[in-house]
Design a protein around this motif. Sequence first.
Motif, PDB file in Angstrom:
ATOM      1  N   ARG A 303     -11.254   1.927  -0.194  1.00  0.00           N
ATOM      2  CA  ARG A 303      -9.880   2.101   0.276  1.00  0.00           C
ATOM      3  C   ARG A 303      -9.292   0.769   0.741  1.00  0.00           C
ATOM      4  N   GLN A 304     -10.028   0.028   1.571  1.00  0.00           N
ATOM      5  CA  GLN A 304      -9.539  -1.238   2.083  1.00  0.00           C
ATOM      6  C   GLN A 304      -9.298  -2.243   0.952  1.00  0.00           C
ATOM      7  N   ASP A 305     -10.228  -2.308   0.014  1.00  0.00           N
ATOM      8  CA  ASP A 305     -10.090  -3.289  -1.063  1.00  0.00           C
ATOM      9  C   ASP A 305      -8.934  -2.929  -1.988  1.00  0.00           C
ATOM     10  N   THR A 306      -8.706  -1.625  -2.206  1.00  0.00           N
ATOM     11  CA  THR A 306      -7.577  -1.210  -3.029  1.00  0.00           C
ATOM     12  C   THR A 306      -6.262  -1.638  -2.393  1.00  0.00           C
ATOM     13  N   VAL A 307      -6.128  -1.423  -1.079  1.00  0.00           N
ATOM     14  CA  VAL A 307      -4.903  -1.816  -0.387  1.00  0.00           C
ATOM     15  C   VAL A 307      -4.766  -3.339  -0.372  1.00  0.00           C
ATOM     16  N   PRO A 328      -3.520  10.287  -2.962  1.00  0.00           N
ATOM     17  CA  PRO A 328      -2.802  11.268  -3.768  1.00  0.00           C
ATOM     18  C   PRO A 328      -1.320  11.328  -3.426  1.00  0.00           C
ATOM     19  N   ALA A 329      -0.902  10.693  -2.309  1.00  0.00           N
ATOM     20  CA  ALA A 329       0.502  10.748  -1.915  1.00  0.00           C
ATOM     21  C   ALA A 329       1.388   9.811  -2.719  1.00  0.00           C
ATOM     22  N   GLY A 330       0.794   8.901  -3.526  1.00  0.00           N
ATOM     23  CA  GLY A 330       1.577   8.097  -4.435  1.00  0.00           C
ATOM     24  C   GLY A 330       2.030   6.761  -3.891  1.00  0.00           C
ATOM     25  N   PRO A 331       3.001   6.125  -4.590  1.00  0.00           N
ATOM     26  CA  PRO A 331       3.407   4.747  -4.278  1.00  0.00           C
ATOM     27  C   PRO A 331       3.940   4.561  -2.860  1.00  0.00           C
ATOM     28  N   ALA A 332       4.694   5.529  -2.324  1.00  0.00           N
ATOM     29  CA  ALA A 332       5.252   5.361  -0.978  1.00  0.00           C
ATOM     30  C   ALA A 332       4.141   5.217   0.063  1.00  0.00           C
ATOM     31  N   ALA A 333       3.114   6.042  -0.055  1.00  0.00           N
ATOM     32  CA  ALA A 333       1.995   5.952   0.899  1.00  0.00           C
ATOM     33  C   ALA A 333       1.263   4.626   0.740  1.00  0.00           C
ATOM     34  N   LEU A 334       1.133   4.149  -0.508  1.00  0.00           N
ATOM     35  CA  LEU A 334       0.479   2.858  -0.704  1.00  0.00           C
ATOM     36  C   LEU A 334       1.320   1.736  -0.115  1.00  0.00           C
ATOM     37  N   ALA A 335       2.645   1.811  -0.263  1.00  0.00           N
ATOM     38  CA  ALA A 335       3.515   0.787   0.315  1.00  0.00           C
ATOM     39  C   ALA A 335       3.343   0.723   1.828  1.00  0.00           C
ATOM     40  N   ARG A 336       3.221   1.879   2.471  1.00  0.00           N
ATOM     41  CA  ARG A 336       3.010   1.905   3.917  1.00  0.00           C
ATOM     42  C   ARG A 336       1.658   1.294   4.281  1.00  0.00           C
ATOM     43  N   ALA A 337       0.629   1.603   3.474  1.00  0.00           N
ATOM     44  CA  ALA A 337      -0.692   1.028   3.723  1.00  0.00           C
ATOM     45  C   ALA A 337      -0.676  -0.486   3.535  1.00  0.00           C
ATOM     46  N   VAL A 338       0.047  -0.967   2.505  1.00  0.00           N
ATOM     47  CA  VAL A 338       0.153  -2.410   2.265  1.00  0.00           C
ATOM     48  C   VAL A 338       0.837  -3.084   3.451  1.00  0.00           C
ATOM     49  N   SER A 339       1.876  -2.456   3.983  1.00  0.00           N
ATOM     50  CA  SER A 339       2.565  -3.021   5.154  1.00  0.00           C
ATOM     51  C   SER A 339       1.609  -3.120   6.340  1.00  0.00           C
ATOM     52  N   ALA A 340       0.816  -2.067   6.564  1.00  0.00           N
ATOM     53  CA  ALA A 340      -0.158  -2.099   7.666  1.00  0.00           C
ATOM     54  C   ALA A 340      -1.190  -3.195   7.447  1.00  0.00           C
ATOM     55  N   HIS A 407      -0.381  -2.065  18.093  1.00  0.00           N
ATOM     56  CA  HIS A 407       0.284  -2.174  16.794  1.00  0.00           C
ATOM     57  C   HIS A 407       1.643  -1.475  16.892  1.00  0.00           C
ATOM     58  N   PRO A 408       2.757  -2.195  16.654  1.00  0.00           N
ATOM     59  CA  PRO A 408       4.082  -1.566  16.748  1.00  0.00           C
ATOM     60  C   PRO A 408       4.407  -0.729  15.508  1.00  0.00           C
ATOM     61  N   TYR A 409       5.048   0.416  15.716  1.00  0.00           N
ATOM     62  CA  TYR A 409       5.471   1.305  14.629  1.00  0.00           C
ATOM     63  C   TYR A 409       6.926   1.728  14.879  1.00  0.00           C
ATOM     64  N   ARG A 410       7.645   1.967  13.789  1.00  0.00           N
ATOM     65  CA  ARG A 410       9.028   2.421  13.856  1.00  0.00           C
ATOM     66  C   ARG A 410       9.189   3.640  12.945  1.00  0.00           C
ATOM     67  N   ARG A 411       9.907   4.651  13.434  1.00  0.00           N
ATOM     68  CA  ARG A 411      10.136   5.842  12.623  1.00  0.00           C
ATOM     69  C   ARG A 411      11.300   5.575  11.662  1.00  0.00           C
ATOM     70  N   GLU A 412      11.035   5.766  10.380  1.00  0.00           N
ATOM     71  CA  GLU A 412      12.054   5.603   9.348  1.00  0.00           C
ATOM     72  C   GLU A 412      12.006   6.821   8.432  1.00  0.00           C
ATOM     73  N   ARG A 413      13.108   7.580   8.430  1.00  0.00           N
ATOM     74  CA  ARG A 413      13.196   8.792   7.617  1.00  0.00           C
ATOM     75  C   ARG A 413      12.029   9.743   7.914  1.00  0.00           C
ATOM     76  N   ASN A 414      11.779   9.932   9.192  1.00  0.00           N
ATOM     77  CA  ASN A 414      10.750  10.855   9.672  1.00  0.00           C
ATOM     78  C   ASN A 414       9.318  10.407   9.364  1.00  0.00           C
ATOM     79  N   ILE A 415       9.114   9.151   9.023  1.00  0.00           N
ATOM     80  CA  ILE A 415       7.774   8.629   8.733  1.00  0.00           C
ATOM     81  C   ILE A 415       7.555   7.390   9.593  1.00  0.00           C
ATOM     82  N   TRP A 416       6.375   7.299  10.201  1.00  0.00           N
ATOM     83  CA  TRP A 416       6.054   6.133  11.023  1.00  0.00           C
ATOM     84  C   TRP A 416       5.615   4.977  10.128  1.00  0.00           C
ATOM     85  N   TRP A 417       6.321   3.843  10.243  1.00  0.00           N
ATOM     86  CA  TRP A 417       6.025   2.646   9.448  1.00  0.00           C
ATOM     87  C   TRP A 417       5.574   1.510  10.360  1.00  0.00           C
ATOM     88  N   PRO A 418       4.590   0.707   9.931  1.00  0.00           N
ATOM     89  CA  PRO A 418       4.230  -0.486  10.706  1.00  0.00           C
ATOM     90  C   PRO A 418       5.444  -1.390  10.858  1.00  0.00           C
TER      91      PRO A 418
END
Length: 438
Positions: A303-307, A328-340, A407-418
């Motif tokens: 998982r870590q190496d993929t991100v 399985p959640a797709g590109p949006a979930a990966l984008a959030r993981a990449v940001s983290a 770690h700071p997080y901000r809610r954007e469109r009902n989803i917590w983003w780094p």
Amino acid sequence: MTPARRTGSAGGARSRTFPPLPPRPGSRGPFAASWWGNAWVAALEGGQGAEGRLSRGRTYARGGAVGEITVSTGRVDARVQGSRRTPYRTSVALPQFGDADWDRLLEAVAAHSGHIAALLDRAMPPELAEDALAAGVPLFPRREQLEPSCSCPDWGHPCKHAAAVFYQVARLLDEDPFVLLLIRGRTEQEIVDDLQRRNAEYAAAEAAEAPPVPAAAPAGVPARTAFAAARSGLPPLPPPPPPVDRPGPVPVLSGSAEPGAGIDPAALEFLAADAAARAARLLADALAEGHPESPLPVELTVRQDTVRLAAAEPPPHVLARLAADATPAGPAALARAVSAWRYGGPAGLAVLDEAWTPAPAALARARDELSPARTGEALPELRNRRNHWTAPGLGVQLRLDPDGRWHPYRRERNIWWPAGPPDRDPAAALAAALNTPD
């Protein structure tokens, strides 16, 4: 069996991580292939009660429900796929041997050169286990010594998921009995080094007591001396390579694959460039002053190496493949993981993926750090749930990692983003979360 990834210091891996084992259909016959693997199973199956859960655990293990297994000193951790979509987090803790136990065990092993040779050949003769038992150090645990833990709602002891992990460890033992010794508290390197030292002492004592050899008789070398000197007689290491200021050029592979071969040249070029960049960094670290005191980098999970690879901005079609593999959640979930990952590396990804419950002392320290007396200013009201501190109505959140960083997080469109890099000062992390993005 696929080789294990090892993590820990250069002096010996304190844990070993094994990829998921393939399913093993069928339900008859011994579960393990070796006598010592089946002796491990017998420890679980001894005693009364929980036979139904053990049977289901065996079925889970044979069916491939047990994921990646991490074996460390005193415990085994894994994720087990049950009836729910999310795998359960399962662990089994076992008692470790004390120093006095290890001294008696290694003395019994060192007394028989055949025991040492068998272990180095990844086997365990029955006589070794018998000698250990005679020394008062039984290698295999009793069922009542197991301390299973699982995130499932089943209160059984053990539940079927913990039983599945225990059964699957038997297959790891088939290939390497050092796995059992690691669970009991010592790494392979520590054991081999101790046995070499004991054999060197035996060799010196034998040499002092041996009668003089007649001049005409050919001189021989005691087996213990040869074993102790096996590593000391190696030639010196060559001089280190010169430093490099940049990775080497990556070969152009586009168009080189045979039609229908299933090889993606662009993906290979990207992986080669990534490997070259990592090699250059590792070489620079190795040549830096004081490197021998620096720990080796911890190997990443899949998982870590993929991100990490996704954060390196691969070609779009490679990124799409990584998104399919990462979640399985797709590109949006990966984008959030990449940001983290970009903000906090492995620790940033960990606080994104999982919440954890701080110990009471750590929770008290965190609340103290959030007090106006420590921050120098009054922070907005923060409601705490596990390691998450949320400011209602402001759409911001702080997440505490086990190393004490916020770690700071901000809610954007009902989803917590780094929302920024971690900081040991919660006021600074909260300011980053409150800062309106461009």
